[in-house]
Design a protein around this motif. Structure first.
Motif, short mmCIF file in Angstrom:
data_model
loop_
_atom_site.label_atom_id
_atom_site.label_comp_id
_atom_site.label_asym_id
_atom_site.label_seq_id
_atom_site.Cartn_x
_atom_site.Cartn_y
_atom_site.Cartn_z
N UNK A 157 -12.88 1.10 -5.92
CA UNK A 157 -12.31 0.92 -7.25
C UNK A 157 -11.25 1.95 -7.59
N UNK A 158 -10.74 2.68 -6.58
CA UNK A 158 -9.65 3.64 -6.80
C UNK A 158 -8.77 3.65 -5.55
N UNK A 159 -7.74 4.51 -5.56
CA UNK A 159 -6.75 4.51 -4.49
C UNK A 159 -7.06 5.48 -3.35
N UNK A 160 -8.18 6.20 -3.42
CA UNK A 160 -8.43 7.21 -2.40
C UNK A 160 -8.56 6.64 -0.99
N UNK A 161 -9.22 5.49 -0.78
CA UNK A 161 -9.23 4.94 0.58
C UNK A 161 -7.83 4.63 1.09
N UNK A 162 -6.98 4.10 0.21
CA UNK A 162 -5.60 3.76 0.62
C UNK A 162 -4.81 5.02 0.95
N UNK A 180 0.84 -1.20 0.00
CA UNK A 180 0.00 0.00 0.00
C UNK A 180 0.87 1.25 0.00
N UNK A 181 1.90 1.26 0.85
CA UNK A 181 2.79 2.42 0.93
C UNK A 181 3.48 2.72 -0.38
N UNK A 182 3.95 1.68 -1.07
CA UNK A 182 4.60 1.89 -2.37
C UNK A 182 3.63 2.49 -3.38
N UNK A 183 2.39 2.04 -3.32
CA UNK A 183 1.40 2.51 -4.30
C UNK A 183 1.00 3.96 -4.06
N UNK A 184 0.79 4.33 -2.79
CA UNK A 184 0.29 5.68 -2.51
C UNK A 184 1.42 6.68 -2.30
N UNK A 185 2.66 6.20 -2.20
CA UNK A 185 3.79 7.08 -1.92
C UNK A 185 3.93 8.27 -2.84
N UNK A 186 3.87 8.06 -4.18
CA UNK A 186 4.06 9.20 -5.09
C UNK A 186 3.07 10.34 -4.87
N UNK A 196 -17.42 10.09 -7.73
CA UNK A 196 -16.36 10.08 -8.74
C UNK A 196 -16.15 11.48 -9.32
N UNK A 197 -17.26 12.17 -9.59
CA UNK A 197 -17.16 13.52 -10.13
C UNK A 197 -16.52 14.46 -9.11
N UNK A 198 -16.94 14.33 -7.86
CA UNK A 198 -16.36 15.16 -6.81
C UNK A 198 -14.89 14.86 -6.59
N UNK A 199 -14.53 13.59 -6.69
CA UNK A 199 -13.13 13.20 -6.53
C UNK A 199 -12.27 13.79 -7.63
N UNK A 200 -12.78 13.75 -8.85
CA UNK A 200 -12.03 14.33 -9.97
C UNK A 200 -11.84 15.83 -9.79
N UNK A 201 -12.87 16.49 -9.24
CA UNK A 201 -12.75 17.93 -9.02
C UNK A 201 -11.75 18.25 -7.92
N UNK A 237 -14.10 6.31 3.79
CA UNK A 237 -13.88 4.89 4.02
C UNK A 237 -12.44 4.63 4.44
N UNK A 238 -11.49 5.27 3.79
CA UNK A 238 -10.09 5.13 4.19
C UNK A 238 -9.83 5.70 5.57
N UNK A 239 -10.53 6.81 5.90
CA UNK A 239 -10.42 7.39 7.24
C UNK A 239 -10.92 6.41 8.30
N UNK A 240 -12.06 5.77 8.04
CA UNK A 240 -12.59 4.79 8.99
C UNK A 240 -11.60 3.65 9.20
#
Length: 554
Positions: A523-528, A79-85, A193-198, A502-505
């Motif tokens: 289906x995306x990396x935002x929770x991680x 997880x750390x390697x994926x979200x690190x950048x 998804x729209x809010x996340x993109x914004x 969800x990631x916060x929880x």
């Protein structure tokens, strides 16, 4: 048939492997079953492990402990390697808010536990065990056990039993809280998804605009000089001249009034860039794709796969000078970035190059563009990172009276984030394919859940029958109440994106199974990303509050 009886009933390596495999297989099969369109997914492995242990299929404690910790390390490190950048940029945009919310969840959990102690009469050591299980925090359990033993000279088995009884429903409670917030607040994934993109500009990190150059005071100046004047990040990809020819721009190119420019910039900088040069004009991709008199202009994404390029800057390669091409965008981890001469390249970056076909083929030779090379795993970085993470996790940060440490999960997670972000600067190859990263992650969490379940099964039923069933209810309250209070506040008042919530929880409970569920749902990396943002602080607080709670009781 003695061999078969020995395989199932006697301790040994074959028995341990078989037991783990059965727990994981059974859990994954049950995870495919949905009730009301909802499934606990991989979390079923925990309950299958409990069932196997209850019926006598146990594993020696040292082996079980190793499997649990190593599985957790693999999970959090991948997880750390994926979200690190993208970790530090995400921390700037709302990171402190997430940490504050997670800290509130921790403190509310402690307060709820103390109120239950006062109203039920259950002793504090047992309540601390229930708290650790309810928030699925094994380091907190270990810290509480050690603090009690150091202060009294004896061990209290109720601490571990409270943890074991509360843990399974703790996992379910976190997922239940996610679902409850989702349905009460009528979360629409399309809108999220729209809010996340914004919020993250995930699809708009680089915009392309056609601009007509009309600034008479800058007529005849070079692009390099103009870039210094405007002090904004932008790239001019191509220029359409008055005679109809299209050329590639570089720092030495001179602009003339009436030239049309294909400009790439970020959404924040684009208005200033347009106002500086002139005004926008409508031009299609087909019009920009016209040929120059001598060569065909094409654009192509080139994949960086050569290890000697990793960590090098654009200015070191001199690609524009040597090959007459222009680099307009860098796609890193799915995000388009504006290139600049000091940007460090990483293996796995996709570089958008504009130029003649021959020139682009030469650039491909420099950068690699070989998918086959990316399929080769870079195990050195992974295991060096794990070793450094274990060292970091073992460093005592506070003594109250037991040392507070990041542990075998927090240390590797932080090191993986740092390597993912800064590794290429030191020529470490941090790229792993998505399939390889997911494989490491899923194997790690499966081993962890199986080991926890098998460890909790022995004596589990007896404890519940003899009054421990009340502890399950206490644990459920400790799990759900703080999450719902903070969750509804974050959603209603702060308008927090659901994927981030969800990631916060999961992060506030340091719970890998809940994160696995959140990742699968989103289906995306935002929770991680949000999990990794709050995890280090939460781990520290969980361990610290568990020890203080025990000392307060004595």
């Amino acid at each position: 048939m003695d061999w078969l009886q020995a395989l199932f009933c006697e301790q040994g390596i074959a028995h341990a492997v078989l037991t783990l495999a059965l727990a994981i297989t059974g859990g994954l099969l049950l995870g495919k079953v949905k009730v009301g369109g909802v499934s606990l997914g991989i979390t079923w492995i925990l309950f299958v492990g409990i069932a196997l242990s209850h019926f006598g299929m146990t594993i020696d404690a040292p082996v079980l402990h190793f499997v649990k910790e190593f599985g957790l390390i693999l999970f959090v490190f991948s997880i750390g390697l994926q979200v690190g950048p993208g970790f530090f940029s995400s921390f700037k945009h709302g990171g402190m808010t997430l940490v504050t919310l997670a800290s509130a969840i921790v403190l509310l959990g402690v307060l709820t536990t103390y109120v239950l102690h006062l109203t039920t009469g259950v002793d504090i050591p047992t309540m601390v065990g229930i708290l650790s299980g309810a928030v699925t925090n094994t380091p907190g359990l270990g810290a509480a056990q050690q603090a009690y033993a150091d202060a009294t000279g004896i061990n209290d088995p109720n601490i571990a039993l409270g943890y074991a009884v509360a843990y399974p429903l703790g996992v379910i409670g976190i997922i239940f809280s996610m679902l409850l917030v989702r349905y009460v607040m009528r979360v629409n994934f399309k809108k999220e998804d729209e809010g996340l993109a914004a919020i993250s500009n995930e699809h708009k990190m680089a915009e392309r605009v056609s601009v007509e150059f009309t600034n008479e005071t800058l007529d005849g100046q070079k692009i390099g000089y103009l870039r210094e004047l405007v002090n904004r990040a932008f790239v001019i990809s191509r220029i359409l001249h008055a005679d109809g020819s299209i050329t590639i721009a570089d720092a030495e190119t001179v602009l003339t009034n009436g030239d049309r420019l294909l400009v790439i910039s970020s959404p924040d900088d684009m208005p200033a860039v347009i106002a500086f040069f002139g005004h926008t004009v409508e031009m299609t991709d087909e019009e920009w794709g016209k040929n120059t008199p001598n060569s065909e202009l094409v654009s192509r994404r080139i994949l960086i796969t050569k290890s000697n390029i990793n960590g090098k800057k654009f200015s070191d390669l001199k690609l524009r000078t040597r090959y007459g091409i222009n680099i307009t965008r860098i796609n890193r981890a799915g995000v388009d970035l504006i290139p600049y001469q000091g940007m460090e390249l990483q293996i796995g970056d996709r570089v958008m190059v504009v130029g003649s076909l021959k020139a682009i083929e030469k650039v491909e030779g420099v950068l690699g563009n070989s998918l086959k090379k990316l399929n080769q795993p870079n195990l050195i970085t992974i295991f060096v990172g794990i070793a450094l993470g274990v060292l970091l996790g073992s460093i005592p940060l506070l003594n109250v009276p037991q040392p507070v440490k990041l542990g075998l999960a927090g240390g590797p997670l932080i090191v993986a984030i740092l390597i993912g972000r800064f590794g290429p600067h030191y020529h470490l190859v941090t790229y792993t394919t998505m399939s390889a990263n997911l494989m490491l992650r899923e194997v790690g969490i499966a081993l962890f859940l199986a080991a926890v379940g098998i460890g909790a099964g022995d004596g589990f039923i007896e404890t519940i029958v003899n009054g421990g069933y009340r502890w399950i209810g206490y644990g459920a309250i400790i799990t759900v109440l703080p999450l719902l209070l903070v969750g509804f506040f974050a959603r209603i008042v702060l308008k927090l994106n659901y994927y981030t919530m969800m990631g916060l929880f999961a992060g506030s409970m340091t719970d890998p199974p809940a994160l696995a569920y959140a990742n699968g749902t989103a289906g995306n990396d935002m929770p991680a990303v949000s999990y990794a943002t709050v995890y280090p602080v939460v781990m520290f607080l969980r361990v610290l509050t568990a020890q203080i709670f025990i000392l307060f009781a004595l």
